[in-house]
Design a protein around this motif. Structure first.
Motif, PDB file in Angstrom:
ATOM      1  N   SER A  42      17.402  20.520  34.771  1.00 41.61           N
ATOM      2  CA  SER A  42      17.577  21.959  34.579  1.00 41.61           C
ATOM      3  C   SER A  42      18.762  22.251  33.675  1.00 41.61           C
ATOM      4  CB  SER A  42      17.772  22.642  35.938  1.00 41.61           C
ATOM      5  OG  SER A  42      18.012  24.025  35.773  1.00 41.61           O
ATOM      6  N   ARG A  74      17.888  21.461  30.069  1.00 41.56           N
ATOM      7  CA  ARG A  74      17.035  22.479  29.464  1.00 41.56           C
ATOM      8  C   ARG A  74      17.821  23.755  29.150  1.00 41.56           C
ATOM      9  NH1 ARG A  74      11.718  23.583  32.703  1.00 41.56           N
ATOM     10  NH2 ARG A  74      11.029  24.312  30.648  1.00 41.56           N
ATOM     11  N   ARG A  75      18.780  24.087  30.018  1.00 41.50           N
ATOM     12  CA  ARG A  75      19.550  25.315  29.791  1.00 41.50           C
ATOM     13  C   ARG A  75      20.616  25.172  28.714  1.00 41.50           C
ATOM     14  NH1 ARG A  75      22.428  26.237  34.467  1.00 41.50           N
ATOM     15  NH2 ARG A  75      21.506  24.486  35.606  1.00 41.50           N
ATOM     16  N   GLN A 113       9.097  19.857  34.673  1.00 43.20           N
ATOM     17  CA  GLN A 113      10.007  20.795  35.317  1.00 43.20           C
ATOM     18  C   GLN A 113      11.207  20.096  35.946  1.00 43.20           C
ATOM     19  OE1 GLN A 113       7.229  22.780  37.961  1.00 43.20           O
ATOM     20  NE2 GLN A 113       7.202  24.578  36.626  1.00 43.20           N
ATOM     21  N   GLU A 132      14.091  21.531  38.727  1.00 43.92           N
ATOM     22  CA  GLU A 132      14.304  22.970  38.681  1.00 43.92           C
ATOM     23  C   GLU A 132      13.916  23.628  40.006  1.00 43.92           C
ATOM     24  OE1 GLU A 132      12.709  26.867  36.204  1.00 43.92           O
ATOM     25  OE2 GLU A 132      12.562  24.868  35.324  1.00 43.92           O
ATOM     26  N   ARG A 181      17.689  29.511  35.659  1.00 45.82           N
ATOM     27  CA  ARG A 181      16.387  28.919  35.345  1.00 45.82           C
ATOM     28  C   ARG A 181      16.128  29.034  33.849  1.00 45.82           C
ATOM     29  NH1 ARG A 181      12.331  32.010  38.009  1.00 45.82           N
ATOM     30  NH2 ARG A 181      13.868  33.572  38.651  1.00 45.82           N
TER      31      ARG A 181
END
Length: 567
Positions: free
Chosen positions: A290, A293-294, A535, A538, A547
């Motif tokens: 997560s 990705r952020r 995913q 997450e 998110r």
């Protein structure tokens, strides 16, 4: 008109020197402290994958806040105006969001240590070797740009000969990068990000006050001109982002929009932000899927506002600083180029104290850019070239030493490539050309390989070579006068040619060669990878700002709103 002094030598006082010295102490101290965290090669090259999203997100954007942003974009602002905003709102933010939402799950989830290693797993050693070699060459060339500009600042501040400035600047970057590896580079990039803002925000605010605000600036903008007196950008061109002919180099408004949207917004932008290991490496150092990705999405938030403190000062300089007006007038001669816009602004409007902050900010930006290039180079050289093809199966400490030696070699080579950068009056032309050579064909290969399981290993390396050859071909045709693509037309066309040729060749070669078994493509190709894998960890119940998808949507809405306001 703001009064112009004699030369670019800045009137630096004791307070300014003190502020710069304090900054260097912090930089070297961070490198020394980061050394204690290096216990394995993963620590040295990827910070042990233990950094939070906000740190890697800031480092993600700070690593790019070097020569391209500060000198290159302010030069473009001085030369062609606010259409330069396209490099951010069209040419960066959408691709950064795409990287976070779509591509980071593959990079992070596959546990690869570099982008070329992902290429090896997907296509085999042929594409891997081509990618690793081209990336290593590109980083040395781009590091030379950052080093050249860093030496220019030191020369302007201290009056040292440029070769002395090159050596001193290179030594500082070498010291903290070799000591602490990626952690030293990332923590320094976070520090440098705030130092850069502390330099650029006052410069922009004071400059706008002196010209009577935004409305006063618009009244003072005049046509910019080339050395032969021909117009580069009219007043209207400089005050509107679309259709952006001064940026694209196309006279036709329609082709200009196509060139910006496809050449810059898709091929160059996605090619750079989604496959360039310099940026991806920061996100890969995150402590979870997560967070990885952020990271680029968090970086996209300040990215969309940076043009206001980089491009706008260039416009102010071109409109009101005497030396820049002298440069622009038909038939005039000048010792300055558009690359000097920020330095001219600093020289003419900043008082002592603020001048020291500005100098520290510029030095920080160039060091951040160069350190990012060097840290990415040493990782690819050590993991993807030396360990893969030269010396295999040695103890972990051996590859740390190889990385440190590679760091020294990269800095020495960058001193040489800095002389190439010195030959360009607008460094954006040079950098965009390099991106077209190396990143555009790589993006085509990645895109096709990630979403088409039938693409074969042979197509991977043949497509890369063909795409790069197409971009170089366009460049040579331009240089020999066979075609004439003014302004940014050449980089846009070269990148587009590389992308299209790579796709076509890859499809044709895939049709006559054997693909990898589907069982070997899990985690590498979208259609054969479980959604849960993409995913990762997450939490669907976490707040929206924690998110990636809601955060990415918000960023896209904001950048679309800015594009409409400044159209």
């Amino acid at each position: 008109m703001l009064l112009a002094g004699d030369g670019l030598r800045l009137n630096v006082g004791l307070l300014d020197y003190t502020l710069v010295a304090i900054y260097f102490v912090f930089v070297l101290g961070i490198g020394y402290m980061a050394r204690t965290q290096v216990a394995s090669s993963l620590d040295f090259f990827l910070s042990g994958r233990r950094l939070p999203a906000w740190v890697t997100g800031i480092a993600f954007v700070s690593a790019n806040l070097g020569a391209v942003e500060i000198m290159g974009m302010s030069a473009n602002g001085a030369q062609i105006g606010i259409s330069t905003f396209h490099y951010y709102w069209i040419g960066a933010v959408p691709a950064m969001v795409f990287l976070g939402l779509v591509m980071m799950p593959f990079y992070y989830g596959s546990k690869v240590r570099s982008v070329p290693e992902f290429m090896r797993r997907r296509f085999g050693t042929g594409a891997h070797l081509v990618n690793a070699l081209s990336f290593a060459v590109a980083q040395v060339l781009i590091a030379g740009v950052n080093l050249f500009l860093l030496a220019t600042v030191i020369n302007a501040v201290l009056g040292w000969p440029r070769w002395v400035s090159l050596v001193v600047a290179a030594a500082v970057v070498l010291t903290y990068t070799a000591l602490g590896g990626l952690s030293a580079a990332i923590y320094n990039e976070v520090l440098q990000f705030f130092v850069i803002l502390a330099a650029l925000v006052p410069l922009t605010v004071i400059g706008l006050i002196k010209v009577g605000g935004w409305s006063g600036l618009k009244e003072k903008v005049i046509d910019t001109r080339k050395g032969d007196g021909s117009v580069t950008a009219t007043v209207s061109d400089q005050l509107h982002t679309w259709p952006g002919q001064a940026l694209s180099g196309f006279e036709s408004p329609v082709w200009s929009v196509v060139g910006i949207v496809f050449g810059l917004g898709f091929v160059l932008s996605f090619g750079y932000w989604t496959t360039n290991f310099v940026e991806v490496q920061r996100a890969m150092a995150s402590d979870s899927m997560s967070a990885a990705r952020r990271a680029p999405i968090i970086g996209a938030i300040p990215k969309m506002f940076i043009p206001f403190v980089v491009v706008v000062p260039g416009m102010i300089c071109a409109a009101v600083v005497g030396d820049m007006i002298h440069l622009k007038n038909s038939g005039a001669t000048s010792d300055y180029t558009y690359n000097d816009a920020i330095l001219l602004m600093m020289r003419d409007i900043l008082p002592n104290g603020l001048l020291g902050v500005a100098v520290a900010g510029l030095i920080a930006s160039f060091m951040a850019g160069m350190a990012a290039n060097v840290s990415a180079f040493n990782t690819v050289f050590s993991y993807d070239l030396w360990q893969q093809y030269v010396v295999k199966d040695r103890e972990d400490s051996y590859y740390i030493r190889v990385g440190q030696v590679a760091t020294v070699a990269a800095v020495i080579l960058a001193i040489g490539t800095a002389t190439i950068a010195a030959g360009y009056s607008n460094l954006m032309d040079y950098l965009q050309t390099l991106f077209g050579f190396f990143n555009a064909p790589l993006f085509a290969t990645f895109l096709l390989g990630m979403f088409w399981k039938r693409m074969t290993p042979t197509a991977g390396w043949v497509g890369l070579v063909s795409g790069t050859g197409a971009a170089i071909g366009v460049f040579l045709l331009q240089e020999t006068g066979v075609i004439d693509l003014p302004g940014q037309g050449m980089p846009f066309v070269a990148a587009s040619a590389a992308f299209v040729v790579d796709i076509v060749v890859s499809v044709l070669v895939s049709a006559v060669t054997a693909p990898k078994p589907v069982s070997e493509l899990h985690g590498l190709v979208y259609s054969v990878t479980d959604r849960s894998t993409l995913q990762g960890d997450e939490d669907p119940t976490a707040p929206w700002y924690s998110r990636p998808v809601p955060l990415g949507i918000l960023v896209l809405v904001l950048v679309a709103a800015l594009s409409l306001v400044f159209r």
